[in-house]
Write an enzyme that holds these catalytic residues in place. Sequence first.
Site, PDB file in Angstrom:
ATOM      1  N   LYS A  81       0.898  -1.126   0.058  1.00 23.55           N
ATOM      2  CA  LYS A  81      -0.098   0.122   0.095  1.00 23.55           C
ATOM      3  C   LYS A  81       0.879   1.322  -0.033  1.00 23.55           C
ATOM      4  O   LYS A  81       1.739   1.295   0.736  1.00 23.55           O
ATOM      5  CB  LYS A  81      -0.836  -0.179   1.225  1.00 23.55           C
ATOM      6  CG  LYS A  81      -1.983  -0.882   1.087  1.00 23.55           C
ATOM      7  CD  LYS A  81      -2.706  -1.035   2.463  1.00 23.55           C
ATOM      8  CE  LYS A  81      -3.745   0.336   2.519  1.00 23.55           C
ATOM      9  NZ  LYS A  81      -4.616   0.032   4.044  1.00 23.55           N
TER      10      LYS A  81
HETATM   11  O1  G3P Z   1      -6.967   1.243   5.794  1.00 16.71           O
HETATM   12  C1  G3P Z   1      -7.410   2.297   5.331  1.00 16.71           C
HETATM   13  C2  G3P Z   1      -8.742   2.957   5.864  1.00 16.71           C
HETATM   14  O2  G3P Z   1      -9.452   1.670   5.906  1.00 16.71           O
HETATM   15  C3  G3P Z   1      -8.621   3.722   6.855  1.00 16.71           C
HETATM   16  O3  G3P Z   1      -9.915   3.586   7.482  1.00 16.71           O
HETATM   17  O4  G3P Z   1     -11.535   3.859   9.530  1.00 16.71           O
HETATM   18  O5  G3P Z   1      -9.393   4.712   9.712  1.00 16.71           O
HETATM   19  O6  G3P Z   1     -10.839   5.878   8.233  1.00 16.71           O
HETATM   20  P1  G3P Z   1     -10.392   4.503   8.954  1.00 16.71           P
END
Ligand code: G3P
Length: 224
Positions: free
Chosen positions: A86
Amino acid sequence: MLLILDTANVDAIKHAMEYYPIDGVTTNPSIIARRHSDFWGLLKEIRQIIGEDKMLHVQTTQKTAEKIVEEALLLKKELKGSIYVKIPISEEGLKATMQLKKLGVCVTMTAIFTPAQALIAAKAGADFVAPYVNRLDNILGDGTEVVAQIVKLFKLHGISSKVLAASFQNAEQVHKCAMYGCDSVTISEDIPKTLISHPMTDKAVEGFNKDWNSAYGEKTILDF
Ligand code: G3P
């Protein structure tokens, strides 16, 4: 549609792998930092749980293309199997992506907030682009609409990169992405249960059990 788990919680991963049709695991530096664990130990344990055929997405911590490539190659070597590096979108990230594609490394370009970012990431060769749905909703944006636009753009231009919608707060956001034709979603460990639960399902099963028990008591089909 691919269903990926966005967590580094090994107990949650073990549970999800046993009970749900999970296609892989995604992590990011915040998710990993939350575990307060040895990095390689944790990631190798996750690999061991999911096996080499399931996707494991791990984010680089580097800022320059040269170092991103170096780290990506190390991640691929150490974590084996189906690995996606990533990389948050940036000039350095795009440069690294183009180099990594030549080296046969799969890339998920992450921290995507606009269709324009997704389009450039795809053109650079990203296998997945990851738009952040809930973080857009949180700033009065429309996360699922951005996902819909990316899906449409990719179809319109014949782009083969997949859309991995990320950052979900609830099942409704996930459902909308699926309705918009999104290839894949990555969800936290509590969302799978929400996706399958319904009070009417519980009521239906309760009724079946009550009717059965009134005729056959505690016997099951195995007792006949
Ligand atoms: O992994 C990236 C993304 O899923 C982040 O999610 O919940 O931290 O906005 P969040």
